[in-house]
Write a protein that holds these residues in place. Structure first.
Motif, PDB file in Angstrom:
ATOM      1  N   GLY A 116       0.787  -1.224   0.000  1.00 27.13           N
ATOM      2  CA  GLY A 116       0.000   0.000   0.000  1.00 27.13           C
ATOM      3  C   GLY A 116       0.812   1.263   0.000  1.00 27.13           C
ATOM      4  O   GLY A 116       0.257   2.350   0.222  1.00 27.13           O
ATOM      5  N   ASP A 117       2.102   1.182  -0.236  1.00 25.28           N
ATOM      6  CA  ASP A 117       2.956   2.369  -0.261  1.00 25.28           C
ATOM      7  C   ASP A 117       2.593   3.219  -1.476  1.00 25.28           C
ATOM      8  O   ASP A 117       2.809   2.828  -2.616  1.00 25.28           O
ATOM      9  CB  ASP A 117       4.427   1.955  -0.319  1.00 25.28           C
ATOM     10  CG  ASP A 117       5.366   3.153  -0.191  1.00 25.28           C
ATOM     11  OD1 ASP A 117       4.868   4.270   0.051  1.00 25.28           O
ATOM     12  OD2 ASP A 117       6.588   2.954  -0.320  1.00 25.28           O
ATOM     13  N   ARG A 118       2.053   4.401  -1.224  1.00 22.67           N
ATOM     14  CA  ARG A 118       1.580   5.257  -2.318  1.00 22.67           C
ATOM     15  C   ARG A 118       2.722   5.754  -3.203  1.00 22.67           C
ATOM     16  O   ARG A 118       2.514   6.071  -4.375  1.00 22.67           O
ATOM     17  CB  ARG A 118       0.805   6.441  -1.741  1.00 22.67           C
ATOM     18  CG  ARG A 118      -0.488   6.032  -1.034  1.00 22.67           C
ATOM     19  CD  ARG A 118      -1.150   7.231  -0.368  1.00 22.67           C
ATOM     20  NE  ARG A 118      -2.431   6.874   0.229  1.00 22.67           N
ATOM     21  CZ  ARG A 118      -2.566   6.339   1.426  1.00 22.67           C
ATOM     22  NH1 ARG A 118      -1.485   6.093   2.170  1.00 22.67           N
ATOM     23  NH2 ARG A 118      -3.750   6.031   1.907  1.00 22.67           N
ATOM     24  N   ALA A 119       3.908   5.844  -2.629  1.00 25.55           N
ATOM     25  CA  ALA A 119       5.041   6.353  -3.400  1.00 25.55           C
ATOM     26  C   ALA A 119       5.636   5.299  -4.320  1.00 25.55           C
ATOM     27  O   ALA A 119       6.477   5.623  -5.154  1.00 25.55           O
ATOM     28  CB  ALA A 119       6.127   6.870  -2.460  1.00 25.55           C
ATOM     29  N   GLN A 120       5.210   4.044  -4.171  1.00 21.20           N
ATOM     30  CA  GLN A 120       5.813   2.958  -4.947  1.00 21.20           C
ATOM     31  C   GLN A 120       4.801   2.270  -5.863  1.00 21.20           C
ATOM     32  O   GLN A 120       4.992   1.125  -6.239  1.00 21.20           O
ATOM     33  CB  GLN A 120       6.413   1.919  -3.989  1.00 21.20           C
ATOM     34  CG  GLN A 120       7.479   2.456  -3.062  1.00 21.20           C
ATOM     35  CD  GLN A 120       8.740   2.841  -3.789  1.00 21.20           C
ATOM     36  OE1 GLN A 120       9.082   2.245  -4.808  1.00 21.20           O
ATOM     37  NE2 GLN A 120       9.451   3.840  -3.289  1.00 21.20           N
ATOM     38  N   ARG A 121       3.715   2.968  -6.214  1.00 18.72           N
ATOM     39  CA  ARG A 121       2.676   2.333  -7.019  1.00 18.72           C
ATOM     40  C   ARG A 121       2.924   2.428  -8.515  1.00 18.72           C
ATOM     41  O   ARG A 121       2.307   1.711  -9.299  1.00 18.72           O
ATOM     42  CB  ARG A 121       1.314   2.962  -6.707  1.00 18.72           C
ATOM     43  CG  ARG A 121       0.766   2.594  -5.344  1.00 18.72           C
ATOM     44  CD  ARG A 121      -0.643   3.131  -5.181  1.00 18.72           C
ATOM     45  NE  ARG A 121      -1.228   2.730  -3.905  1.00 18.72           N
ATOM     46  CZ  ARG A 121      -2.467   3.007  -3.508  1.00 18.72           C
ATOM     47  NH1 ARG A 121      -3.246   3.701  -4.323  1.00 18.72           N
ATOM     48  NH2 ARG A 121      -2.906   2.618  -2.342  1.00 18.72           N
ATOM     49  N   GLY A 122       3.790   3.344  -8.936  1.00 20.56           N
ATOM     50  CA  GLY A 122       4.000   3.551 -10.362  1.00 20.56           C
ATOM     51  C   GLY A 122       4.700   2.386 -11.015  1.00 20.56           C
ATOM     52  O   GLY A 122       5.447   1.638 -10.375  1.00 20.56           O
ATOM     53  N   PRO A 123       4.479   2.196 -12.319  1.00 19.66           N
ATOM     54  CA  PRO A 123       5.129   1.091 -13.037  1.00 19.66           C
ATOM     55  C   PRO A 123       6.650   1.126 -12.934  1.00 19.66           C
ATOM     56  O   PRO A 123       7.292   0.086 -12.782  1.00 19.66           O
ATOM     57  CB  PRO A 123       4.653   1.283 -14.481  1.00 19.66           C
ATOM     58  CG  PRO A 123       3.378   2.058 -14.368  1.00 19.66           C
ATOM     59  CD  PRO A 123       3.553   2.950 -13.184  1.00 19.66           C
ATOM     60  N   SER A 124       7.242   2.321 -13.016  1.00 19.41           N
ATOM     61  CA  SER A 124       8.705   2.404 -12.952  1.00 19.41           C
ATOM     62  C   SER A 124       9.228   1.961 -11.593  1.00 19.41           C
ATOM     63  O   SER A 124      10.259   1.278 -11.502  1.00 19.41           O
ATOM     64  CB  SER A 124       9.164   3.829 -13.246  1.00 19.41           C
ATOM     65  OG  SER A 124       8.606   4.743 -12.302  1.00 19.41           O
ATOM     66  N   ALA A 125       8.513   2.320 -10.514  1.00 12.08           N
ATOM     67  CA  ALA A 125       8.940   1.913  -9.172  1.00 12.08           C
ATOM     68  C   ALA A 125       8.817   0.400  -8.999  1.00 12.08           C
ATOM     69  O   ALA A 125       9.689  -0.244  -8.404  1.00 12.08           O
ATOM     70  CB  ALA A 125       8.113   2.640  -8.119  1.00 12.08           C
ATOM     71  N   LEU A 126       7.739  -0.179  -9.518  1.00 12.58           N
ATOM     72  CA  LEU A 126       7.531  -1.627  -9.376  1.00 12.58           C
ATOM     73  C   LEU A 126       8.558  -2.400 -10.203  1.00 12.58           C
ATOM     74  O   LEU A 126       9.100  -3.414  -9.741  1.00 12.58           O
ATOM     75  CB  LEU A 126       6.115  -1.991  -9.802  1.00 12.58           C
ATOM     76  CG  LEU A 126       4.977  -1.380  -8.960  1.00 12.58           C
ATOM     77  CD1 LEU A 126       3.625  -1.816  -9.501  1.00 12.58           C
ATOM     78  CD2 LEU A 126       5.117  -1.783  -7.499  1.00 12.58           C
ATOM     79  N   ILE A 127       8.832  -1.932 -11.415  1.00 10.90           N
ATOM     80  CA  ILE A 127       9.846  -2.592 -12.248  1.00 10.90           C
ATOM     81  C   ILE A 127      11.224  -2.463 -11.605  1.00 10.90           C
ATOM     82  O   ILE A 127      12.025  -3.412 -11.606  1.00 10.90           O
ATOM     83  CB  ILE A 127       9.836  -1.997 -13.668  1.00 10.90           C
ATOM     84  CG1 ILE A 127       8.518  -2.334 -14.368  1.00 10.90           C
ATOM     85  CG2 ILE A 127      11.011  -2.527 -14.483  1.00 10.90           C
ATOM     86  CD1 ILE A 127       8.347  -1.662 -15.716  1.00 10.90           C
ATOM     87  N   GLY A 128      11.506  -1.301 -11.030  1.00 12.69           N
ATOM     88  CA  GLY A 128      12.778  -1.118 -10.341  1.00 12.69           C
ATOM     89  C   GLY A 128      12.937  -2.060  -9.165  1.00 12.69           C
ATOM     90  O   GLY A 128      14.032  -2.598  -8.926  1.00 12.69           O
ATOM     91  N   ALA A 129      11.841  -2.277  -8.423  1.00 12.09           N
ATOM     92  CA  ALA A 129      11.902  -3.220  -7.298  1.00 12.09           C
ATOM     93  C   ALA A 129      12.213  -4.629  -7.793  1.00 12.09           C
ATOM     94  O   ALA A 129      12.993  -5.352  -7.163  1.00 12.09           O
ATOM     95  CB  ALA A 129      10.577  -3.203  -6.536  1.00 12.09           C
TER      96      ALA A 129
END
Length: 292
Positions: A116-129
């Motif tokens: 539920g981290d609002r700062a990590q919902r974007g596609p780029s953040a998820l792909i980076g993870a």
């Protein structure tokens, strides 16, 4: 990564592994569920091409089944055409390997999104993870594979002595290493646990063993997933449904499998302090200003 110290290292009290709040985390990510389901359908259709072509070539112009003899016709097709069986076996193995690779790569993104981290919902953040955590996911999964081999042998013991009566107990035992791997992955991704150290996995073993409600809840989720799949197959066979209806029942069972798999992972996120921390408004966010 949402925290620099794992709960097990810092002594932080863990949250309860509650099933319904965990399901709520999954239902709050409908786009992710839909994407995973559609990806599953695409891969299934792609992997079915080779067996379909082999079966069509073997049957020639006789590409139909009498409803009362459908299973017998399929058995005859397999018996007379070993190439069809080989194609089906190869595709089944390839599908299993592909599923393992997919969950290795996608697990960090699923965990971060379910936190539920609002700062990590974007596609780029998820792909980076996914990119950052690929090595740790492979390592922890390797520990999990060794542990699952040992634990599967333990699950077979009650079946040997008690027969079918021991199936519920065997399912509970077999679910344990799966839940341990979920917990280890969440500890690495959300809590900053040592990504390559075996103690991260061993701590997860102890954490699941000390919490029987989490263990039992995970077993119930896996049983539900398997049970619905078997029930869907039985309905298609017994009701003699046509191709379209049977196909959509199978697709519905696949959707349930996606939901159940995400639900089980969400239980591990729900039990993590970092999972709850990620859902809290940040001090400089509009939500925090409104709350104050």
């Amino acid at each position: 990564m949402l925290s620099t110290t794992s709960a097990s290292d810092s002594g932080t009290t863990e949250h309860p592994a509650r099933l319904l709040p965990a399901l709520g985390r999954v239902l709050r990510a409908p786009v992710l569920v839909l994407v995973l389901w559609l990806l599953q359908l695409f891969v299934a259709k792609l992997m079915a091409l080779a067996p379909r072509v082999a079966a069509s070539a073997s049957m020639g112009p006789w590409r139909w089944f009498v409803d009362d003899h459908r299973l017998r016709a399929i058995a005859e097709l397999f018996a007379d055409n070993p190439g069809v069986v080989a194609s089906l076996a190869f595709n089944t193995l390839a599908s299993a390997i592909l599923a393992v690779v997919f969950w290795l790569v996608a697990a960090p993104a699923l965990i971060v999104r379910l936190s539920g981290d609002r700062a990590q919902r974007g596609p780029s953040a998820l792909i980076g993870a996914c990119g950052r955590q690929l090595g740790p996911m492979i390592t922890q999964s390797a520990y999990g594979l060794l542990f699952r081999g040992l634990w599967t042998g333990l699950a077979l013991i009650p079946l040997t002595f008690l027969g079918p009566w021991a199936v519920p107990l065997a399912v509970v035992i077999a679910s344990f290493p799966v839940l341990v791997l979920d917990r280890a992955r969440v500890a690495v991704v959300l809590e900053g646990a040592r990504p390559y150290h075996p103690m991260t996995f061993l701590r997860a073993v102890g954490q699941i063993a000390r919490r029987p409600r989490w263990w039992l809840g995970g077993a119930v989720i896996d049983t539900l997933k398997i049970g619905i799949g078997v029930a869907a197959l039985g309905l298609v066979i017994s009701a003699k449904l046509d191709g379209s209806a049977g196909l959509w029942i199978a697709r519905g069972a696949g959707l349930v499998a996606v939901l159940a798999g995400m639900w089980r992972i969400a239980v591990a996120v729900e039990a993590s302090p970092a999972g709850h921390q990620a859902q809290q408004p940040r001090p400089d966010s509009p939500e925090a200003d409104a709350a104050s």
